[in-house]
Design an enzyme around this catalytic site. Structure first.
Site, PDB file in Angstrom:
ATOM      1  CG  HIS A 199      -1.837   1.139   1.359  1.00  0.00           C
ATOM      2  ND1 HIS A 199      -3.147   1.106   0.925  1.00  0.00           N
ATOM      3  CD2 HIS A 199      -1.652   2.377   1.861  1.00  0.00           C
ATOM      4  CE1 HIS A 199      -3.725   2.280   1.149  1.00  0.00           C
ATOM      5  NE2 HIS A 199      -2.836   3.076   1.733  1.00  0.00           N
ATOM      6  CD  GLU A 200       1.586   3.601   3.734  1.00  0.00           C
ATOM      7  OE1 GLU A 200       1.795   4.689   3.162  1.00  0.00           O
ATOM      8  OE2 GLU A 200       0.541   3.356   4.374  1.00  0.00           O
ATOM      9  CG  HIS A 229       0.140   6.216  -0.616  1.00  0.00           C
ATOM     10  ND1 HIS A 229      -0.878   6.949  -1.170  1.00  0.00           N
ATOM     11  CD2 HIS A 229      -0.414   5.533   0.422  1.00  0.00           C
ATOM     12  CE1 HIS A 229      -2.005   6.726  -0.497  1.00  0.00           C
ATOM     13  NE2 HIS A 229      -1.753   5.861   0.474  1.00  0.00           N
ATOM     14  CD  GLU A 235      -6.153   5.258   0.346  1.00  0.00           C
ATOM     15  OE1 GLU A 235      -5.227   6.050   0.605  1.00  0.00           O
ATOM     16  OE2 GLU A 235      -6.402   4.255   1.044  1.00  0.00           O
TER      17      GLU A 235
END
Lengths: 500, 500
Positions: free
Chosen positions: B264-265, B268, B294
């Site tokens: 997830h990170e 980003h 997101e």
């Protein structure tokens, strides 16, 4: 007046925040920043430092200082308010003298010079560095002219790192010191050499780390307000007295490197952690001089960390930590090994008996560089000749000679003396401490450092930059910076070790 | 005009430097800062952010924007220059509307509210948090009034996080989505539950770290321009596209936590690393909207990281890494386990099929909080009633209910919707990607991500904040933000997993 003081303090608080923010940008650069981030970091540092400079040198600050001067004159001369206005005025006068253009020019020059030096040093290529050094020296000369009239053209350069100190004073101190240090070195060289081979074997890094942490925790380094990380060169950084960080590095085959760099940096850090809370967010919560700062690191590194009482306490723990390496080395051998005296080519590796000689050489060369009495292209020969004269060794190349230090490439001409002055001050303080805490050796032998740290906090640390360095040394020791205690200390210590 | 543009850019570059410096102050605060350093850090952040705000909202910027408006009108509408002036003008108008006093007031209110929330949450003590929440909501109402007239009082709050988005739009999207999500959840609940017990055993931390690093390196996360550290809550920080860092945390008894937070990170981070160099040091080198941001993290976390092709490639490596834990778990069981659907109390632990329902609940409550149709003291009951209605579960206490999120305490009312919108956009993009790269599944099955990353860079990342979020989604997908692709995706995926 309260109102004007509050106005001044509110500007200075922002300057303080910005300067400390720049410290974090620098700390991160040397610890965790990914390699690709350096260009952006350069911009960030530049912007933060430029704004701090603009805020501090603004006409508003000048006017507030002018308005406050007659008013604080009525307060006690040692009050925080009086000293705040005086210290700020001194810095203001100095910083407003230098045009913004010259500040930017210095940043450009030294960026290029650092890059050239980084290439020139391993290549033994002084010629590559020379044109950059010429520009740096030219800049420093023009910088000195901004502060004319002066007694000596080197004075303004020295003053940048050691406020209030004059060239003539340092020369007088070094002139008194040099023949005694050279003589001591000669005497030692006639005695059988100490054995330190046991330092040069393999010591696992994590155990070195743990032992260093144990020692400085006992000193009083408070992990609530600090941390230790790894970096290529050890340093101390502060974001505030509540956030003072140290770094270290490990040489797997040299125990003494990390051990003494950790105690050295902890000495710096204890100073900054001890600044009084009421000075925070003002220019008084700053280091007063590099010499005084170095006196603190050297005190913990050498007067504590290389002393016999210290190792009477800690050596059993060290042997326990490294049984294979030190199990068969007794305390006396260890103590002599870590205090071995040997003239060497590299300043940062020098022992207590030779270190100052490296500094004297640099001071003399810097003076001739700035006053023009040496041609810069002849520096390598001048360097080597003095090495032979003071230390009896001659560098085989410039990598191990004139190119060894980063300072000149970074524009730090005027800085070196503070290292030697710090050594002198550390022993002046030590003599005073011993007279105030007569059983200090016994305390250290028991691993107790709280009385020592308490004394340093009370007499030195808490004042921050409130008193000028020489004034503070005078107040605490009753004397100016004086080489005699240092020579007494060296002679006493090495007579015992080398049986002189 | 060139000259005026250069002037504007030079101010904006300093603002950029300061904002990114603030990011480092925050990153450090959550990774390495010693605990005692937080008060000083508060001052540093406050000063840096205040100066950035002052510089950006200065009359000089306003005048330059005015002078440049007619001139850029003659340039192509998609040129960097035109967009720079437009984006800057939009932010300038918005930021100059809010008085400095209210900015400071918000910082004070939320500092106190955060501290109260940190105590109230573990204590299940909503009453302790209530008076602070009342002040925060009151501030947000006054903030909204600054931007009157508006269609809906919640619009200005939403606009802070999702520029250009209106309350009515989000409500329409969520209204279309909710019955379908509730229906899907009902259908799944009638099927036998997936087994994920094997995720809840012990997985050594270092091996979790190494595996995560291997995966995101393959994604294209470039360690020259980034790094990963540990923190209490995972986050991504950027100091520049050349320095984008992620953090993670490990739960020793839940493999999926660090695994999916790392992907997830990284999603980003890949976005921020991909911003075009020519936009750097301008407001265009910034995130365009939280929803778009997101969409990138969710795309890598879910559409890639929870997909079958991904695990067809990586599962043998994961089994190799954890032979004792996963040796007897086959790919199909693993895939179903990491995609288990289960209504739960905590948003951050929710699966793909239930996550948006948590968000809808929050949006509706926030609207009633701001328009006054719910009394804040009645929030716990309102929360619990909606949990029962949407998810069929009722929190046993406020710790696991209304007090679970930090957002309100930090003044982030208006933020939550962007999480759900990001989920929708991620699938809209995914459908477009699949039509442009028809063999993407095969590539992923071979562990190849360069075509995918290349597509995202070209279509999304490089533009930074040049285009508004909805404009960019329209350009790339040919449609506005649309829930239909997301529902198609959920239904397809879970029909297969649960045999619906």
């Amino acid at each position: 007046m309260k109102n004007k003081l509050a106005q001044l303090k509110s500007i200075l608080a922002e300057v303080y925040d910005l300067e400390n923010t720049a410290h974090l940008l620098e700390w991160d650069m040397q610890t965790y920043m990914p390699p690709g981030g350096s260009e952006a970091r350069g911009y960030q540092r530049g912007t933060v430092m430029k704004i701090a400079h603009e805020k501090f040198t603004s006409p508003e600050v000048g006017e507030l200082l002018q308005d406050l001067a007659p008013l604080v004159a009525q307060l006690p001369p040692d009050s925080d308010e009086t000293r705040l206005v005086q210290v700020t005025q001194r810095r203001y006068t100095k910083k407003t003298r230098i045009p913004a253009k010259m500040v930017a020019e210095r940043a450009q020059l030294t960026t290029a010079a650092l890059s050239a030096w980084e290439q020139a040093r391993p290549e033994n290529n002084f010629a590559r560095f020379l044109p950059h050094l010429e520009k740096v020296v030219d800049w420093k000369r023009r910088y000195a002219e901004l502060y004319a009239p002066y007694e000596h053209i080197y004075d303004p350069l020295l003053d940048e790192y050691e406020p209030g100190m004059k060239t003539a004073q340092v020369q007088a101190i070094f002139a008194a010191l040099r023949p005694q240090q050279v003589e001591l070195l000669r005497a030692i060289s006639e005695r059988p050499q100490a054995d330190d081979a046991f330092l040069h074997i393999t010591y696992p890094e994590q155990k070195q780390w743990d032992f260093g942490v144990e020692v400085i925790t006992r000193f009083g380094y408070d992990w609530k307000y600090g941390r230790q990380d790894r970096s290529a060169h050890p340093f101390t950084t502060n974001m505030d007295p509540s956030d003072v960080r140290i770094t270290t590095r490990f040489l797997p085959n040299l125990l003494s490197s990390a051990l003494f760099s950790t105690t050295h940096e902890a000495g710096h850090a204890l100073y900054e952690m001890g600044i009084a809370p009421e000075l925070v967010r003002t220019p008084l919560a700053d280091l007063v001089s590099l010499a005084l700062h170095e006196s603190q690191s050297r005190l913990w590194e050498n007067l504590v960390g290389r002393s016999l009482p210290f190792w009477e306490h800690f050596y059993p723990r060290l042997q326990e930590t490294f049984p294979a390496q030190l199990g068969n080395v007794n305390l006396n051998t260890f103590y002599k090994g870590i205090n071995k005296v040997e003239p060497s080519l590299i300043r940062v590796e020098a022992d207590e008996a030779t270190y100052n000689l490296h500094i004297m050489l640099r001071l003399e060369l810097e003076i001739t560089m700035v006053d023009g009495s040496v041609r810069l292209k002849d520096l390598p020969e001048a360097w080597n000749a003095r090495m032979e004269e003071y230390l009896g060794v001659t560098p085989p190349n410039n990598t191990l000679g004139v190119l060894q230090d980063i300072h000149w490439a970074d524009g730090y001409i005027g800085y070196f003396s503070t290292y030697a002055l710090g050594n002198l001050v550390s022993v002046q303080l030590w003599e005073r401490i011993l007279s105030d805490i007569p059983d200090l050796s016994d305390q250290i032998r028991r691993g107790e450092f709280s009385a020592l740290l308490g004394w340093l906090r009370e007499k030195i640390h808490r004042h921050g930059a409130k008193f000028a360095a020489q004034e503070l040394v005078q107040r605490v020791t009753g004397s100016g910076i004086d080489p005699a205690p240092y020579m007494r200390y060296l002679k006493g210590k090495y007579s015992q070790i080398y049986g002189l």
